[in-house]
Design an enzyme around this catalytic site. Structure first.
Site, PDB file in Angstrom:
ATOM      1  N   THR A  13       4.441  -7.352   6.912  1.00  0.00           N
ATOM      2  CA  THR A  13       5.061  -5.982   7.200  1.00  0.00           C
ATOM      3  C   THR A  13       4.088  -4.819   6.924  1.00  0.00           C
ATOM      4  O   THR A  13       3.304  -4.929   6.193  1.00  0.00           O
ATOM      5  CB  THR A  13       6.392  -5.614   6.208  1.00  0.00           C
ATOM      6  OG1 THR A  13       5.726  -5.640   4.774  1.00  0.00           O
ATOM      7  CG2 THR A  13       7.259  -6.915   6.437  1.00  0.00           C
ATOM      8  N   GLY A  14       4.204  -3.778   7.489  1.00  0.00           N
ATOM      9  CA  GLY A  14       3.528  -2.468   7.373  1.00  0.00           C
ATOM     10  C   GLY A  14       2.039  -2.902   7.861  1.00  0.00           C
ATOM     11  O   GLY A  14       0.977  -2.580   7.100  1.00  0.00           O
ATOM     12  N   SER A  15       2.016  -3.605   8.990  1.00  0.00           N
ATOM     13  CA  SER A  15       0.520  -4.165   9.180  1.00  0.00           C
ATOM     14  C   SER A  15      -0.213  -3.505  10.439  1.00  0.00           C
ATOM     15  O   SER A  15      -1.044  -4.340  11.250  1.00  0.00           O
ATOM     16  CB  SER A  15       0.826  -5.783   9.356  1.00  0.00           C
ATOM     17  OG  SER A  15       1.648  -6.244  10.264  1.00  0.00           O
ATOM     18  N   ILE A  19      -4.378  -2.159   4.623  1.00  0.00           N
ATOM     19  CA  ILE A  19      -4.352  -3.418   3.953  1.00  0.00           C
ATOM     20  C   ILE A  19      -3.641  -4.483   4.882  1.00  0.00           C
ATOM     21  O   ILE A  19      -4.217  -5.584   4.890  1.00  0.00           O
ATOM     22  CB  ILE A  19      -3.831  -3.568   2.434  1.00  0.00           C
ATOM     23  CG1 ILE A  19      -4.824  -2.432   1.464  1.00  0.00           C
ATOM     24  CG2 ILE A  19      -3.698  -4.682   2.034  1.00  0.00           C
ATOM     25  CD1 ILE A  19      -4.354  -2.154   0.036  1.00  0.00           C
ATOM     26  N   GLY A  20      -2.254  -3.979   5.326  1.00  0.00           N
ATOM     27  CA  GLY A  20      -1.474  -4.756   6.069  1.00  0.00           C
ATOM     28  C   GLY A  20      -2.397  -5.400   7.114  1.00  0.00           C
ATOM     29  O   GLY A  20      -2.183  -6.620   7.491  1.00  0.00           O
ATOM     30  N   SER A 136       0.746  -3.053  -6.982  1.00  0.00           N
ATOM     31  CA  SER A 136      -0.321  -2.078  -7.391  1.00  0.00           C
ATOM     32  C   SER A 136      -0.813  -2.339  -8.738  1.00  0.00           C
ATOM     33  O   SER A 136       0.179  -2.455  -9.670  1.00  0.00           O
ATOM     34  CB  SER A 136      -0.106  -0.784  -6.996  1.00  0.00           C
ATOM     35  OG  SER A 136      -0.838   0.053  -7.482  1.00  0.00           O
ATOM     36  N   TYR A 149       6.291   6.439  -7.771  1.00  0.00           N
ATOM     37  CA  TYR A 149       5.632   5.218  -6.974  1.00  0.00           C
ATOM     38  C   TYR A 149       5.335   4.298  -8.146  1.00  0.00           C
ATOM     39  O   TYR A 149       5.494   2.866  -7.915  1.00  0.00           O
ATOM     40  CB  TYR A 149       4.047   5.678  -6.573  1.00  0.00           C
ATOM     41  CG  TYR A 149       3.374   4.714  -6.175  1.00  0.00           C
ATOM     42  CD1 TYR A 149       3.644   4.245  -4.820  1.00  0.00           C
ATOM     43  CD2 TYR A 149       2.207   4.057  -6.740  1.00  0.00           C
ATOM     44  CE1 TYR A 149       2.810   3.096  -4.259  1.00  0.00           C
ATOM     45  CE2 TYR A 149       1.380   3.276  -6.205  1.00  0.00           C
ATOM     46  CZ  TYR A 149       1.622   2.808  -5.063  1.00  0.00           C
ATOM     47  OH  TYR A 149       0.731   1.782  -4.416  1.00  0.00           O
TER      48      TYR A 149
END
Length: 258
Positions: A13-15, A19-20, A136, A149
């Site tokens: 996801t989010g790729s 990083i994704g 993270s 966050y």
């Protein structure tokens, strides 16, 4: 070590960038059929074209239930799921209202919850699977400039640990990965003003940011997206079969615990 993911389907996801995208590329290079995800069709299509091979894409906003349902309808099964989607927004605690907290929760935490409900049962039925959440170092070093966050990333670590225990004995592993400061497109954009005014390479500007704001860093620089992706690809492989319920650091030594 030869990592061969031939025959495996991986959803990241989010790729479409950052990083994704590096994770999706790494998994594809190891032989997996990769499903790229992002909100915008044009960016998804561009990322799929860059990866090539058998990669395919699904444009869906996983910060919503409707987007999640669209992804699962398009890709009902997966051997590997990497819940990478996430946002960050520096803001003082007293300036972050409920809307900011809710947005971070819905994008940084709930997609992992929903993806786990959707895909872990199928992995269990096959007797093999890899589920990874991108957390993270901020999960342990809550940043004062974005407490909201850090709290969501702590939740991701806890979610991964709980899911790993829930999947005990099934052949399915669940882990969280903890990048430190990483020179993704998002971080580069955040530092663009300083880069433009100084005329220095973005890598040097990022290194200064790390030493100023993450002074415990041992590598004294930002990681590359590929360095983070390498760890994820390993954890997604059969070689990592004894690693589950772990929060695996790719933080450059930022976290000050043994």
């Amino acid at each position: 070590m030869n990592i061969d993911l031939t025959g495996k389907t991986a959803i990241v996801t989010g790729s479409t960038e950052g990083i994704g995208f590096a994770i999706a590329t790494g998994l594809a290079n190891a032989g997996a059929t990769v499903v790229v995800n992002g909100r915008a069709s044009a960016k998804v299509d561009a990322a799929v074209e860059r990866i090539g091979g058998s990669a395919r894409g699904v444009a869906a906003d996983l910060g919503t239930i409707e987007g999640h349902d669209a992804l699962v309808a398009a890709e009902p099964e997966a051997d590997i799921v990497v819940s990478n989607l996430g946002i960050f927004q520096p803001a003082d605690f007293f300036d972050t209202d409920d809307a900011v907290w809710e947005r971070h929760w819905q994008i940084n935490v709930m997609p992992g919850v929903r993806l786990a409900r959707a895909y872990l049962p199928g992995m269990e039925a096959k007797g093999w699977g890899r589920f990874l959440l991108l957390a993270s170092e901020s999960a342990f070093n809550i940043p004062v400039e974005m407490i909201h966050y850090g709290v969501t990333k702590t939740a991701d670590v806890a979610l991964a640990r709980g899911l790993a225990k829930r999947m005990a004995g099934t052949g399915v592993t669940v882990n969280s990965v903890l990048p430190g400061p990483t020179l993704s497109e998002g971080v580069a954009a955040m530092l663009e003003g300083e880069r433009a005014s100084s005329g220095r390479p973005i890598e040097d500007v990022a290194a200064d940011f790390v030493t100023s704001h993450r002074s415990s860093s041992i590598i004294r620089r930002a990681a590359t997206v590929e360095e983070v992706a390498n760890m994820v690809v390993y954890l997604a492989s059969p070689h990592a079969s004894a690693t589950t319920g772990a929060s695996v650091r790719v933080d450059g030594g930022v976290i000050e615990t043994l």
